[in-house]
Design a protein around this motif. Structure first.
Motif, short mmCIF file in Angstrom:
data_model
loop_
_atom_site.label_atom_id
_atom_site.label_comp_id
_atom_site.label_asym_id
_atom_site.label_seq_id
_atom_site.Cartn_x
_atom_site.Cartn_y
_atom_site.Cartn_z
N SER A 44 0.83 -1.19 0.00
CA SER A 44 0.00 0.00 0.00
C SER A 44 0.87 1.25 0.00
O SER A 44 1.92 1.28 0.64
CB SER A 44 -0.90 0.01 1.24
OG SER A 44 -1.59 1.25 1.34
N ASN A 46 -0.84 4.10 0.62
CA ASN A 46 -1.76 4.96 1.35
C ASN A 46 -1.40 4.93 2.84
O ASN A 46 -0.37 4.37 3.23
CB ASN A 46 -3.20 4.52 1.12
CG ASN A 46 -4.19 5.66 1.23
OD1 ASN A 46 -4.09 6.49 2.12
ND2 ASN A 46 -5.14 5.71 0.32
N VAL A 50 -5.01 1.84 5.97
CA VAL A 50 -5.68 1.34 4.76
C VAL A 50 -5.17 -0.07 4.48
O VAL A 50 -3.97 -0.29 4.31
CB VAL A 50 -5.41 2.26 3.56
CG1 VAL A 50 -6.05 1.67 2.30
CG2 VAL A 50 -5.96 3.66 3.83
N GLU A 52 -4.22 -3.81 3.00
CA GLU A 52 -3.56 -4.27 1.77
C GLU A 52 -4.57 -4.81 0.75
O GLU A 52 -4.26 -4.90 -0.43
CB GLU A 52 -2.55 -5.37 2.12
CG GLU A 52 -1.39 -4.92 3.01
CD GLU A 52 -0.36 -4.13 2.23
OE1 GLU A 52 0.03 -4.55 1.13
OE2 GLU A 52 0.08 -3.08 2.74
N GLU A 54 -7.57 -3.39 0.22
CA GLU A 54 -8.52 -2.33 -0.15
C GLU A 54 -8.13 -1.75 -1.51
O GLU A 54 -7.26 -0.90 -1.62
CB GLU A 54 -8.55 -1.23 0.92
CG GLU A 54 -9.14 -1.69 2.24
CD GLU A 54 -9.35 -0.54 3.21
OE1 GLU A 54 -9.97 0.48 2.82
OE2 GLU A 54 -8.87 -0.66 4.36
N LYS A 58 -5.82 1.59 -1.73
CA LYS A 58 -4.45 1.55 -1.21
C LYS A 58 -3.45 2.19 -2.16
O LYS A 58 -2.32 2.47 -1.79
CB LYS A 58 -4.03 0.12 -0.89
CG LYS A 58 -3.77 -0.78 -2.09
CD LYS A 58 -3.26 -2.14 -1.63
CE LYS A 58 -2.89 -3.05 -2.78
NZ LYS A 58 -2.32 -4.33 -2.31
N PHE A 59 -3.87 2.45 -3.42
CA PHE A 59 -3.00 3.13 -4.40
C PHE A 59 -3.34 4.61 -4.54
O PHE A 59 -2.80 5.28 -5.42
CB PHE A 59 -3.12 2.47 -5.77
CG PHE A 59 -2.66 1.04 -5.80
CD1 PHE A 59 -1.32 0.73 -5.67
CD2 PHE A 59 -3.57 0.01 -5.94
CE1 PHE A 59 -0.89 -0.58 -5.69
CE2 PHE A 59 -3.15 -1.31 -5.97
CZ PHE A 59 -1.81 -1.61 -5.83
#
Length: 209
Positions: A44, A46, A50, A52, A54, A58-59
């Motif tokens: 991730s 983020n 957040v 891994e 999501e 996460k990006f």
């Protein structure tokens, strides 16, 4: 490649595909395709809270630029105007045919000139290349050519174009890289003729074989 041919990420079988949408007649926004399994394996970028798993959150460390994203709908709309059927598949077929017609006289001129070396495939076939053409001229730096074409109202550029290692390994860095002509479907045959005419004046007939 994306502005010139339809990209089918499933047919390519790729884990990731990145493109700059401003190259595809859109705004300055990048797009990333990721295969779900591959995306889940990546970390991730983020906040720590957040998860891994999501996706795609996460990006996305920041908010979406809504003005630019809203304009993305104009890309398929524009491409749809290029074909009678209005489909992306037919639009890119029309693009390929037009670009092959445009690049053919340029490649024929360059390939026939004794002091020019085309860096890449000299074939104009749309199955083998897109109409981005790089070349060098014997005894001349790449940086010499664009200013002379600028005077004739034709814009081309020179350099390594971010293919730094390739240009270095080809021994072209000392010659300021390559001259690059970047054609696209909305160029015209008259514009290509003006380019070829300008190159003929600048390069001359070349040395005899």
């Amino acid at each position: 490649y994306a502005p010139h041919r339809r990209v089918d990420v499933r047919a390519l079988g790729v884990d990731f595909y990145f493109a700059s949408l401003y190259k595809v007649y859109g705004p300055h926004v990048g797009v990333m395709f990721g295969r779900r399994e591959a995306l889940l394996e990546t970390g991730s970028i983020n906040h720590f809270f957040v998860g891994e798993d999501e996706l795609p959150r996460k990006f996305e460390p920041g908010g979406v630029n809504y003005e630019l994203v809203a304009s993305l709908a104009g890309i398929p709309e524009y491409l749809g105007t290029l074909s009678d059927a209005g489909t992306l598949e037919e639009a890119f077929e029309e693009i390929a045919a037009q670009e092959e017609a445009l690049v053919t006289p340029l490649l024929e001129f360059l390939d026939a000139h004794p002091e020019v070396t085309i860096v890449g495939d000299p074939s104009p076939s749309s199955d083998r290349r897109v109409p981005t053409v790089s070349f060098t001229v014997e005894g001349r730096a790449a940086s010499e050519i664009p200013p002379l074409l600028d005077e004739r109202g034709v814009a081309v550029r020179f350099g390594h174009f971010y293919a730094y290692r390739l240009i270095r390994d080809l021994g072209l860095m000392e010659r300021d890289g390559v001259v690059r002509v970047s054609l696209v479907h909305y160029n015209t045959l008259d514009e290509v003729a003006k380019l070829v005419e300008g190159l003929a004046e600048i390069l001359g007939p070349g040395a005899a074989d």
